[in-house]
Enzyme design. Structure first.
Site, short mmCIF file in Angstrom:
data_model
loop_
_atom_site.label_atom_id
_atom_site.label_comp_id
_atom_site.label_asym_id
_atom_site.label_seq_id
_atom_site.Cartn_x
_atom_site.Cartn_y
_atom_site.Cartn_z
N ARG A 16 0.95 -1.18 0.06
CA ARG A 16 0.15 0.01 -0.06
C ARG A 16 0.78 1.39 0.11
O ARG A 16 0.66 2.28 0.66
CB ARG A 16 -1.03 0.01 1.14
N ARG B 181 -3.42 6.60 1.09
CA ARG B 181 -4.04 8.01 1.90
C ARG B 181 -2.84 8.65 2.72
O ARG B 181 -3.13 9.79 3.11
CB ARG B 181 -5.40 7.60 2.38
N ARG C 7 -7.84 11.73 -4.49
CA ARG C 7 -8.93 11.11 -4.01
C ARG C 7 -10.24 12.12 -3.73
O ARG C 7 -11.48 11.76 -3.74
CB ARG C 7 -8.68 10.30 -2.90
N ASP D 170 -7.36 -2.68 -6.50
CA ASP D 170 -8.07 -3.51 -5.38
C ASP D 170 -8.04 -4.89 -5.67
O ASP D 170 -8.33 -5.29 -6.72
CB ASP D 170 -9.29 -2.99 -4.99
N TYR E 189 -14.54 -12.24 1.25
CA TYR E 189 -15.53 -11.26 0.89
C TYR E 189 -17.04 -11.77 0.43
O TYR E 189 -18.03 -11.12 0.37
CB TYR E 189 -14.82 -10.13 0.17
#
Lengths: 351, 351
Positions: free
Chosen positions: B30, B34, B43, B79, B154
């Protein structure tokens, strides 16, 4: 010892102390909970803390799984946040989330509220519940508390967390504040468990649910001294102690050095692997609770494998590797309990 | 091999293949995210999938950490749900939660939608992004995909989970359906990674983030055959492969049997412990990302300990044990990258 006297079934107490037992004792973490229709009915009327603060209802909820499942112990119905709430920390249990703290700890000033319990003022309902239960139960009553790291993680993150980054960041960057926090939480935990023992709890389990997020170096440096202190103090009471975490197989060598009686394992290891690591404590565990959704033949097969590794050496307690969850059927646990008792019961002729 | 040609920096490729390297290569899971002010600014204007579906912006986001931190690889910004979304599964990335699936899988009929990718129709933006990046990068480009268990978790739970009870319940009680689901997800994963490799990805990492929730018996029975199949197919491409999970130290012996090149470790073990278990793959890891909030002296101390265990044997890549999180400072990672390069760089005189 008077505290340890049990009217009938003392199998769990014996197993904790590594004494011979007629069969492997069993109880389940979160054995009082939403999987039970009776519990769900009570929760329609009362919040979590309304139940845990009302001795009559709390005793009923605590005792129900003993009657229903035939397990060898009751565990006090409460939350690990109970002592924090009882000294005035603003905590709520939010359905589907978990404990949520209104003002997370960030600075030295925030630590001031974390003080010793005054049992008579702060948790009279806990002591009263235990007294009622001791009168009604014919199995040992387990008291419990959260461990300092796990409590600290809620206090610092403000609720449940995935990575515990804020907690660990606090631990790494404010070591003196961390020591202060852990010392306060250790004293709180000791006073809470002593109050339970004084009221009649015959075994105590310390839940360090999330400490497996640390590696063994961090555990050794930041956590172990406090766990050593807690279990040393509890040892003075003579009551057996159990230490639980999830995902903490990598910490077992550290745990084996603590003055605790029983180590509770999750399913990511086996009794055999643990014994091969020369862990010599009594062991508790270690069925994956998810298996409770499997066909009963598979549950039995996996349970048998655990029992075959655990039953022949003194000091083994059957449990899950984590708590029961709402979609489990009561009947599954009833059958599982019966199977464990039957399979491990020693033939009296050969005794 | 042409695919493996890198214009300048091929240190990571060499480390994957256990060839001698001038210094320990480093990249971070990652590393585009952010924690970067530039990413946060982008974003503000675009959603996650708007970025990943726009090749120009996606290439910019992928490349930024390479320029900013000086790391030895770029990893495609995407993702793990991208291939599922691309074949029509209704998935959204919800801020602060993660991937959320509108219609969780419960029955055989629900499996029908899980089909092979047709790269030209389904993921032209991924291939286009990779082509742009290969032209612009002077470090290797890592492609990636989620592994079947993690994707299945998921799809079955409908989103992130704590205990994976529904997923495991499905696995235990519907083994044929489970096999069907895993086979479909394996084929999807292979076709997705092959498409990335065809477009120019030079290394691929398979993220099995949550598979550590299984014990080794379950892993062996329900997961390993599919991972064996995936890595065998990928081996034919000649591109090095990396396998990652969090909290999966107990599965390393299973992983060592897979035809994968590199095993990515989290912080719950040490390079030394892993080598002592006779795990002979190249290794990647394993700093606790929470340490990025610690004073730099402590970060350096823990990093040095990892490097001292890893740097002298061929086949070592420095990384975190899990992804970077938003409160980490860019400058910390820049200093860490420089330190790793400096500390491990071999003196040319002694070479």
């Amino acid at each position: 010892m008077d505290l340890l006297k049990v009217k009938k079934n003392d199998v769990l107490l014996k197993a904790c102390l590594k004494e011979p037992v007629p069969y492997v004792p069993v109880w389940y973490m979160r054995q009082a909970g939403r999987y039970q229709p009776e519990y769900r009915a009570i929760r329609q009327k009362y919040s979590f803390f309304e139940i845990s603060h009302n001795p009559e209802i709390c005793a009923e909820v605590t005792k129900l799984p003993v009657t229903q499942l035939g397990v060898d112990a009751a565990i006090l119905f409460a939350d690990i946040m109970t002592p924090l709430k009882s000294i005035g920390i603003n905590v709520d249990i939010v359905e589907g989330i978990g404990p949520v703290i209104e003002n997370p700890i960030r600075s030295e000033k925030d630590l001031e509220g974390i003080r010793l319990l005054n049992p008579g003022n702060d948790i009279p309902f806990v002591q009263e519940t235990i007294k009622i239960l001791r009168d009604k139960l014919d199995v040992p009553l387990i008291g419990f508390a959260g461990a300092p790291f796990t409590l600290a993680s809620y206090l610092i993150e403000g609720g449940p967390s995935k990575g515990y980054h804020i907690t660990k960041g606090f631990m790494y960057s404010k070591p003196h504040l961390w020591q202060n926090l852990m010392a306060r939480l250790s004293d709180l935990t000791i006073s809470y468990l002593e109050a339970q023992i004084e009221a009649g709890a015959q075994i105590v389990q310390v839940f360090d649910s999330w400490v497996g997020a640390l590696n063994s170096e961090d555990y050794h440096q930041y956590i172990a001294p406090f766990m050593h202190y807690i279990f040393s103090e509890l040892k003075k009471t003579g009551v057996p102690t159990i230490y639980f975490a999830s995902g903490a197989t990598h910490l077992l060598k550290e745990w084996n050095e603590l003055p605790v009686d029983v180590i509770s394992l999750d399913w990511r290891t086996t009794i055999e692997e643990v014994r091969n690591q020369h862990i010599d404590k009594a062991l508790q565990g270690n069925l994956d609770p998810s298996l409770l959704l499997a066909p009963f033949d598979l549950i039995k097969k996996r349970t048998k494998a655990i029992l075959d590794q655990g039953k022949d050496k003194p000091g083994f307690i059957f449990n899950l590797g984590h708590g029961i969850f709402p979609s489990v059927k009561v009947d599954t646990l009833k059958k599982l309990t019966d199977y464990i008792h039957q399979y491990t019961r020693k033939d009296p002729v050969n005794d």
